[in-house]
Design an enzyme around this catalytic site. Structure first.
Site, PDB file in Angstrom:
ATOM      1  N   ASN A   1      55.242  26.364 129.933  1.00 47.06           N
ATOM      2  CA  ASN A   1      56.033  25.318 129.937  1.00 47.06           C
ATOM      3  C   ASN A   1      55.284  24.039 129.402  1.00 47.06           C
ATOM      4  O   ASN A   1      54.627  23.687 130.260  1.00 47.06           O
ATOM      5  CB  ASN A   1      56.747  25.109 131.220  1.00 47.06           C
ATOM      6  CG  ASN A   1      57.738  23.784 131.222  1.00 47.06           C
ATOM      7  OD1 ASN A   1      58.027  23.059 130.336  1.00 47.06           O
ATOM      8  ND2 ASN A   1      58.170  23.729 132.432  1.00 47.06           N
TER       9      ASN A   1
ATOM     10  N   LYS B   1      56.302  21.116 128.909  1.00 42.65           N
ATOM     11  CA  LYS B   1      56.966  19.839 129.375  1.00 42.65           C
ATOM     12  C   LYS B   1      56.845  18.786 128.401  1.00 42.65           C
ATOM     13  O   LYS B   1      56.832  19.240 127.250  1.00 42.65           O
ATOM     14  CB  LYS B   1      56.042  19.678 130.610  1.00 42.65           C
ATOM     15  CG  LYS B   1      55.946  20.774 131.781  1.00 42.65           C
ATOM     16  CD  LYS B   1      55.647  20.255 132.930  1.00 42.65           C
ATOM     17  CE  LYS B   1      55.490  21.476 133.936  1.00 42.65           C
ATOM     18  NZ  LYS B   1      55.033  20.920 135.567  1.00 42.65           N
TER      19      LYS B   1
ATOM     20  N   HIS C   1      64.484  23.310 136.398  1.00 42.90           N
ATOM     21  CA  HIS C   1      63.340  22.964 136.900  1.00 42.90           C
ATOM     22  C   HIS C   1      63.334  22.021 137.909  1.00 42.90           C
ATOM     23  O   HIS C   1      63.926  20.964 137.659  1.00 42.90           O
ATOM     24  CB  HIS C   1      62.313  22.555 135.523  1.00 42.90           C
ATOM     25  CG  HIS C   1      60.915  22.526 135.902  1.00 42.90           C
ATOM     26  ND1 HIS C   1      60.180  21.616 136.588  1.00 42.90           N
ATOM     27  CD2 HIS C   1      59.936  23.488 135.511  1.00 42.90           C
ATOM     28  CE1 HIS C   1      59.016  21.873 136.773  1.00 42.90           C
ATOM     29  NE2 HIS C   1      58.749  22.893 136.089  1.00 42.90           N
TER      30      HIS C   1
ATOM     31  N   GLU D   1      61.553  19.316 138.205  1.00 40.80           N
ATOM     32  CA  GLU D   1      61.352  18.091 137.515  1.00 40.80           C
ATOM     33  C   GLU D   1      62.751  17.362 137.257  1.00 40.80           C
ATOM     34  O   GLU D   1      62.912  16.304 137.245  1.00 40.80           O
ATOM     35  CB  GLU D   1      60.420  17.957 136.453  1.00 40.80           C
ATOM     36  CG  GLU D   1      58.726  18.092 137.192  1.00 40.80           C
ATOM     37  CD  GLU D   1      58.004  18.743 136.317  1.00 40.80           C
ATOM     38  OE1 GLU D   1      58.240  19.114 135.045  1.00 40.80           O
ATOM     39  OE2 GLU D   1      56.766  19.224 136.819  1.00 40.80           O
TER      40      GLU D   1
ATOM     41  N   GLU E   1      58.939  28.349 141.693  1.00 36.28           N
ATOM     42  CA  GLU E   1      57.913  27.449 141.534  1.00 36.28           C
ATOM     43  C   GLU E   1      57.963  26.685 142.681  1.00 36.28           C
ATOM     44  O   GLU E   1      58.811  25.557 142.798  1.00 36.28           O
ATOM     45  CB  GLU E   1      58.212  26.455 140.326  1.00 36.28           C
ATOM     46  CG  GLU E   1      58.081  27.474 139.143  1.00 36.28           C
ATOM     47  CD  GLU E   1      57.798  26.531 137.846  1.00 36.28           C
ATOM     48  OE1 GLU E   1      56.914  26.834 137.246  1.00 36.28           O
ATOM     49  OE2 GLU E   1      58.427  25.294 137.565  1.00 36.28           O
TER      50      GLU E   1
ATOM     51  N   GLY F   1      51.457  21.346 139.210  1.00 39.53           N
ATOM     52  CA  GLY F   1      50.344  20.155 138.873  1.00 39.53           C
ATOM     53  C   GLY F   1      49.736  19.714 139.936  1.00 39.53           C
ATOM     54  O   GLY F   1      48.946  18.489 139.656  1.00 39.53           O
TER      55      GLY F   1
ATOM     56  N   SER G   1      50.597  25.659 139.145  1.00 40.25           N
ATOM     57  CA  SER G   1      49.236  25.576 139.218  1.00 40.25           C
ATOM     58  C   SER G   1      48.407  26.824 139.084  1.00 40.25           C
ATOM     59  O   SER G   1      47.425  27.386 139.316  1.00 40.25           O
ATOM     60  CB  SER G   1      48.445  25.051 140.469  1.00 40.25           C
ATOM     61  OG  SER G   1      48.780  23.507 140.687  1.00 40.25           O
TER      62      SER G   1
ATOM     63  N   GLY H   1      50.438  23.076 132.830  1.00 38.33           N
ATOM     64  CA  GLY H   1      49.198  22.538 132.286  1.00 38.33           C
ATOM     65  C   GLY H   1      48.095  23.368 131.471  1.00 38.33           C
ATOM     66  O   GLY H   1      47.752  23.389 130.296  1.00 38.33           O
TER      67      GLY H   1
HETATM   68  P1  13P Z   1      51.600  23.758 136.549  1.00 31.81           P
HETATM   69  O1  13P Z   1      51.186  24.993 135.998  1.00 31.81           O
HETATM   70  O2  13P Z   1      51.175  22.523 135.614  1.00 31.81           O
HETATM   71  O3  13P Z   1      51.351  23.468 138.055  1.00 31.81           O
HETATM   72  O4  13P Z   1      53.265  23.435 136.150  1.00 31.81           O
HETATM   73  C1  13P Z   1      54.082  24.550 136.702  1.00 31.81           C
HETATM   74  C2  13P Z   1      55.326  24.396 136.054  1.00 31.81           C
HETATM   75  O5  13P Z   1      55.921  23.415 136.558  1.00 31.81           O
HETATM   76  C3  13P Z   1      55.846  25.382 134.984  1.00 31.81           C
HETATM   77  O6  13P Z   1      57.127  25.172 134.858  1.00 31.81           O
END
Ligand code: 13P
Length: 249
Positions: free
Chosen positions: A9, A11, A94, A96, A166, A172, A211, A233
């Site tokens: 992802n 983002k 998600h 977010e 998640e 993150g 993460s 990330g």
């Molecule tokens: P990170 O791997 O950056 O923690 O993000 C996870 C995520 O939200 C994937 O959708």
């Protein structure tokens, strides 16, 4: 029986030009085992990605969609456009989007039904917030999110659904759920799917995200209930993504 899946992802990262550069790097990855690889660029970078990934095994995903076919929804994107671009998976719900864009269990459910009707595979995200974890209600939260998202999904459609667990506090932050906790929560999520679909729940892939990286992927992927990863990330760095898709090697 469930094909493992590693999905990136991206983002709100990677312009169309940067998307092509990363896609070219990812195309060089030698995949050493049976795993489905998906990348989900920003909406405005999907066209560039679809061109750059032509002829590769890497599958294209999107990060969101509107639940209506078309019309007066300024700033949104529809399924028909994704179809033209060769998108197969669409991340929905998600955290977010729930946190910053007011997505609710109800809108997530509408989107799940729409994308299944349109022949896509949703990657439905569920996960508890830190205070919910501390209150000991993780399973209640994720099972409710799961059941609400799947409301009205036909038995014939359920094997097209992917769920991503998640934990919000792990996204993150560098804090990962322990492999055992992630496995236990995913088992609970599968239990919720089983309550609705019986043994068909065994066909539904449930990923871990939060993460996940090149260092912890082996342990997470060795858990029996974890069918893959949704990577933020670490999916933006080709060497790390290579290591993750080749987990356990
Ligand atoms: P990170 O791997 O950056 O923690 O993000 C996870 C995520 O939200 C994937 O959708």
């Amino acid at each position: 029986m469930r094909k493992p899946m590693i999905a990136g992802n991206w983002k709100m990262n990677k312009t169309p030009t940067e998307t092509v550069a990363l896609a070219e790097e990812l195309k060089k990855i030698r995949v050493l085992h049976n795993v489905e690889i998906v990348v989900c660029p920003m909406t405005v970078s999907l066209f560039a990605a679809s061109q750059a990934l032509k002829g590769s095994e890497i599958v294209l995903g999107a990060q969101n969609v509107h639940f209506e076919d078309k019309g007066a929804f300024t700033g949104e994107a529809n399924c028909a456009s994704y179809k033209e671009l060769g998108v197969k998976y669409i991340i929905l719900g998600h955290s977010e989007r729930r946190q910053y864009f007011a997505e609710t269990n109800e809108t997530v459910n509408k989107k799940v039904l729409k994308v299944l009707e349109q022949g896509f595979r949703p990657i439905v995200c569920v996960g508890e917030k830190l205070e919910e974890k501390q209150a000991g209600i993780t399973n209640e939260v994720v099972c409710l999110q799961t059941k609400a998202a799947l409301c009205g999904v036909e038995r014939s459609q359920i094997d097209n659904v992917v769920i991503a667990y998640e934990p919000v506090w792990a996204i993150g932050t560098g804090m990962t759920a322990t492999a055992k906790d992630a496995n236990d929560t995913i088992r609970a999520i599968r239990g919720a799917v089983r309550e609705m679909y019986g043994d068909l729940a065994e066909q539904v892939r449930i990923l871990y995200g939060g993460s996940m990286n090149d260092k912890n992927c082996d342990e997470l992927m060795s858990q029996p209930e974890i069918d893959g990863g949704l990577i933020g990330g670490a999916s933006l760095v080709a060497e790390k993504f290579d290591r993750i898709v080749n987990y356990g090697r």
